[in-house]
Design a protein around this motif. Structure first.
Motif, PDB file in Angstrom:
ATOM      1  N   LEU A   1      50.493  63.365  43.619  1.00  0.00           N
ATOM      2  CA  LEU A   1      49.500  62.316  43.907  1.00  0.00           C
ATOM      3  C   LEU A   1      49.514  61.308  42.761  1.00  0.00           C
ATOM      4  CD1 LEU A   1      47.096  61.032  45.400  1.00  0.00           C
ATOM      5  CD2 LEU A   1      45.605  62.641  44.193  1.00  0.00           C
ATOM      6  N   MET A   2      49.918  60.087  43.077  1.00  0.00           N
ATOM      7  CA  MET A   2      49.911  59.016  42.079  1.00  0.00           C
ATOM      8  C   MET A   2      48.716  58.128  42.402  1.00  0.00           C
ATOM      9  SD  MET A   2      52.536  60.212  40.734  1.00  0.00           S
ATOM     10  CE  MET A   2      53.331  59.207  39.508  1.00  0.00           C
ATOM     11  N   ALA A   3      47.722  58.137  41.527  1.00  0.00           N
ATOM     12  CA  ALA A   3      46.480  57.413  41.824  1.00  0.00           C
ATOM     13  C   ALA A   3      46.205  56.367  40.752  1.00  0.00           C
ATOM     14  CB  ALA A   3      45.317  58.397  41.916  1.00  0.00           C
ATOM     15  N   GLY A   4      45.897  55.167  41.201  1.00  0.00           N
ATOM     16  CA  GLY A   4      45.590  54.066  40.280  1.00  0.00           C
ATOM     17  C   GLY A   4      44.088  53.900  40.125  1.00  0.00           C
ATOM     18  N   ASN A   5      43.620  54.101  38.897  1.00  0.00           N
ATOM     19  CA  ASN A   5      42.197  53.905  38.591  1.00  0.00           C
ATOM     20  C   ASN A   5      42.029  52.485  38.056  1.00  0.00           C
ATOM     21  OD1 ASN A   5      39.585  53.943  37.616  1.00  0.00           O
ATOM     22  ND2 ASN A   5      40.070  55.220  35.831  1.00  0.00           N
ATOM     23  N   TRP A   6      41.467  51.612  38.888  1.00  0.00           N
ATOM     24  CA  TRP A   6      41.359  50.201  38.475  1.00  0.00           C
ATOM     25  C   TRP A   6      40.234  49.967  37.474  1.00  0.00           C
ATOM     26  CZ3 TRP A   6      41.627  47.138  43.780  1.00  0.00           C
ATOM     27  CH2 TRP A   6      42.851  47.424  44.399  1.00  0.00           C
ATOM     28  N   LYS A   7      39.400  50.963  37.269  1.00  0.00           N
ATOM     29  CA  LYS A   7      38.210  50.811  36.408  1.00  0.00           C
ATOM     30  C   LYS A   7      37.419  49.583  36.867  1.00  0.00           C
ATOM     31  CE  LYS A   7      40.875  52.910  32.743  1.00  0.00           C
ATOM     32  NZ  LYS A   7      40.786  53.516  31.462  1.00  0.00           N
ATOM     33  N   MET A   8      36.812  48.830  35.953  1.00  0.00           N
ATOM     34  CA  MET A   8      35.966  47.690  36.365  1.00  0.00           C
ATOM     35  C   MET A   8      36.792  46.403  36.346  1.00  0.00           C
ATOM     36  SD  MET A   8      32.102  46.887  35.078  1.00  0.00           S
ATOM     37  CE  MET A   8      32.549  46.053  33.567  1.00  0.00           C
ATOM     38  N   ASN A   9      37.827  46.388  37.199  1.00  0.00           N
ATOM     39  CA  ASN A   9      38.748  45.248  37.257  1.00  0.00           C
ATOM     40  C   ASN A   9      39.060  44.906  38.711  1.00  0.00           C
ATOM     41  OD1 ASN A   9      39.556  44.920  34.320  1.00  0.00           O
ATOM     42  ND2 ASN A   9      40.058  47.077  34.642  1.00  0.00           N
ATOM     43  N   LEU A  10      39.438  43.689  38.950  1.00  0.00           N
ATOM     44  CA  LEU A  10      39.864  43.120  40.236  1.00  0.00           C
ATOM     45  C   LEU A  10      38.666  42.877  41.170  1.00  0.00           C
ATOM     46  CD1 LEU A  10      43.182  45.022  41.121  1.00  0.00           C
ATOM     47  CD2 LEU A  10      42.827  43.156  39.521  1.00  0.00           C
ATOM     48  N   ASN A  11      38.436  41.603  41.501  1.00  0.00           N
ATOM     49  CA  ASN A  11      37.396  41.306  42.493  1.00  0.00           C
ATOM     50  C   ASN A  11      37.967  41.540  43.885  1.00  0.00           C
ATOM     51  OD1 ASN A  11      38.781  38.980  43.445  1.00  0.00           O
ATOM     52  ND2 ASN A  11      37.919  37.763  41.768  1.00  0.00           N
ATOM     53  N   HIS A  12      37.179  41.309  44.937  1.00  0.00           N
ATOM     54  CA  HIS A  12      37.637  41.763  46.248  1.00  0.00           C
ATOM     55  C   HIS A  12      38.835  40.968  46.755  1.00  0.00           C
ATOM     56  CE1 HIS A  12      36.123  39.105  49.608  1.00  0.00           C
ATOM     57  NE2 HIS A  12      35.639  38.513  48.556  1.00  0.00           N
ATOM     58  N   LEU A  13      38.949  39.710  46.359  1.00  0.00           N
ATOM     59  CA  LEU A  13      40.134  38.933  46.776  1.00  0.00           C
ATOM     60  C   LEU A  13      41.380  39.437  46.040  1.00  0.00           C
ATOM     61  CD1 LEU A  13      38.645  35.324  46.908  1.00  0.00           C
ATOM     62  CD2 LEU A  13      39.302  36.792  48.827  1.00  0.00           C
ATOM     63  N   GLU A  14      41.201  39.700  44.754  1.00  0.00           N
ATOM     64  CA  GLU A  14      42.326  40.242  43.976  1.00  0.00           C
ATOM     65  C   GLU A  14      42.730  41.622  44.506  1.00  0.00           C
ATOM     66  OE1 GLU A  14      41.214  38.117  39.689  1.00  0.00           O
ATOM     67  OE2 GLU A  14      40.274  40.022  40.238  1.00  0.00           O
ATOM     68  N   ALA A  15      41.726  42.383  44.934  1.00  0.00           N
ATOM     69  CA  ALA A  15      41.997  43.725  45.472  1.00  0.00           C
ATOM     70  C   ALA A  15      42.854  43.622  46.736  1.00  0.00           C
ATOM     71  CB  ALA A  15      40.689  44.444  45.783  1.00  0.00           C
ATOM     72  N   ILE A  16      42.514  42.677  47.589  1.00  0.00           N
ATOM     73  CA  ILE A  16      43.272  42.505  48.837  1.00  0.00           C
ATOM     74  C   ILE A  16      44.720  42.125  48.518  1.00  0.00           C
ATOM     75  CG2 ILE A  16      43.527  40.985  50.862  1.00  0.00           C
ATOM     76  CD1 ILE A  16      40.423  40.954  50.993  1.00  0.00           C
ATOM     77  N   ALA A  17      44.871  41.146  47.631  1.00  0.00           N
ATOM     78  CA  ALA A  17      46.226  40.699  47.280  1.00  0.00           C
ATOM     79  C   ALA A  17      47.026  41.851  46.673  1.00  0.00           C
ATOM     80  CB  ALA A  17      46.143  39.529  46.307  1.00  0.00           C
ATOM     81  N   HIS A  18      46.375  42.624  45.822  1.00  0.00           N
ATOM     82  CA  HIS A  18      47.043  43.731  45.122  1.00  0.00           C
ATOM     83  C   HIS A  18      47.518  44.806  46.118  1.00  0.00           C
ATOM     84  CE1 HIS A  18      47.522  46.290  41.466  1.00  0.00           C
ATOM     85  NE2 HIS A  18      47.257  47.266  42.314  1.00  0.00           N
ATOM     86  N   VAL A  19      46.622  45.200  47.017  1.00  0.00           N
ATOM     87  CA  VAL A  19      46.983  46.275  47.954  1.00  0.00           C
ATOM     88  C   VAL A  19      48.048  45.786  48.938  1.00  0.00           C
ATOM     89  CG1 VAL A  19      46.117  47.831  49.761  1.00  0.00           C
ATOM     90  CG2 VAL A  19      44.818  47.524  47.665  1.00  0.00           C
ATOM     91  N   GLN A  20      47.971  44.509  49.320  1.00  0.00           N
ATOM     92  CA  GLN A  20      49.017  43.972  50.195  1.00  0.00           C
ATOM     93  C   GLN A  20      50.383  44.037  49.497  1.00  0.00           C
ATOM     94  OE1 GLN A  20      47.234  40.176  51.118  1.00  0.00           O
ATOM     95  NE2 GLN A  20      46.889  40.768  53.253  1.00  0.00           N
ATOM     96  N   LYS A  21      50.364  43.700  48.221  1.00  0.00           N
ATOM     97  CA  LYS A  21      51.610  43.746  47.446  1.00  0.00           C
ATOM     98  C   LYS A  21      52.158  45.188  47.390  1.00  0.00           C
ATOM     99  CE  LYS A  21      53.260  41.366  43.347  1.00  0.00           C
ATOM    100  NZ  LYS A  21      52.954  40.679  42.104  1.00  0.00           N
TER     101      LYS A  21
END
Ligand code: PEP
Length: 257
Positions: free
Chosen positions: A7-27
């Motif tokens: 299991l490779m899990a990314g802990n973003w902590k208190m980073n990335l707003n919801h638009l950045e989150a969408i772009a990141h997961v799409q990538k």
């Protein structure tokens, strides 16, 4: 020994707003489109406020990336201002929730009792806990890393029945290696991850211990992940800083490619 899917899990902590989150997961989804998710499980742990955006993407595109939260309340509902409950996360279809991350322990006073209550809240709501354990620098210097970490495992799992415990994920994260660039050696990681598995065998059974996934976390990067993952008792990684860079996270996930 049971085969354990890393299991490779990314802990973003208190980073990335919801638009950045969408772009990141799409990538991530694009770069991992050919990946066999039965061979390596991939998860992201965004801030609470990004979960709905990530859920929409993952649901809509039938992506195989899983997601979860970085914390939850020990209570299911009630007068707990500012808290987010297990039923709320379950409604958002979170697969995982991190519990007892060292930053929660350090800045929010989370002790074994609280972590144990949160582990139970996660299980009660059908969410798999990723129980984070690990020693600080002073404990490591004194050579007490194994005893210290096992006490956290014992505390987190107190009164947790075997049918739940067999699905838990335990993340061994030496605090001195988190966000410092100071990665544990593969041998350091194996020493404690192996001791955690032995403890699970004592607490429950060898069969159960062989099923539980134990991650290493602490300054994991594409350049060091393969050596850590080569250790027999390391079944994945919890990745902080490096998970914020989609290209780097993809390289980490592809450690076998
Ligand atoms: C973490 O936050 O769980 C972590 C391991 O962080 P980093 O990878 O940045 O050390």
């Amino acid at each position: 020994m049971t085969d354990r899917t890393p299991l490779m899990a990314g802990n973003w902590k208190m980073n990335l707003n919801h638009l950045e989150a969408i772009a990141h997961v799409q990538k991530l989804a694009f770069a991992l489109a050919d990946k066999d998710f039965d061979a390596v499980e991939v998860a992201v742990l965004p801030p609470f406020t990004d979960l709905r955006s990530v859920q929409t993407l993952v649901d809509g595109d039938k992506l195989k990336i899983k997601y979860g939260a970085q914390d939850l309340s020990a209570h299911d509902s009630g007068a707990y201002t500012g808290e987010i409950s297990g039923p709320m996360l379950a409604k958002l279809k979170c697969a995982y929730v991190a519990i007892g991350h060292s930053e929660r322990r350090q800045y929010h006073g989370e002790n074994e009792e609280i972590c144990n209550a949160k582990v139970k809240a996660a299980f009660r709501n059908g969410i798999t806990p990723i129980l984070c354990v690990g020693e600080g620098l002073d404990v490591r210097k004194a050579g007490n890393q194994v005893a210290h970490t096992l006490a956290q495992v014992d505390g987190g799992l107190a009164d947790v029945p075997a049918e739940q415990a067999e699905t838990i994920v335990i993340a061994y994260e030496p605090v001195w290696a988190i966000g410092t660039g100071e990665v544990a050696t593969p041998e350091d990681a194996q020493e404690v991850c192996g001791a955690i598995r032995d403890r699970l065998a004592e607490l429950y059974s060898q069969e159960l211990a062989d099923k539980v996934r134990i991650q290493y976390g602490g300054s994991v990067k594409s350049g060091n992940v393969a050596a850590i993952m080569a250790q027999p008792d390391v079944d994945g990684a919890l990745i902080g800083g490096a998970a914020l860079d989609a290209d780097e996270f993809v390289k980490i996930v592809r450690f076998r490619d």
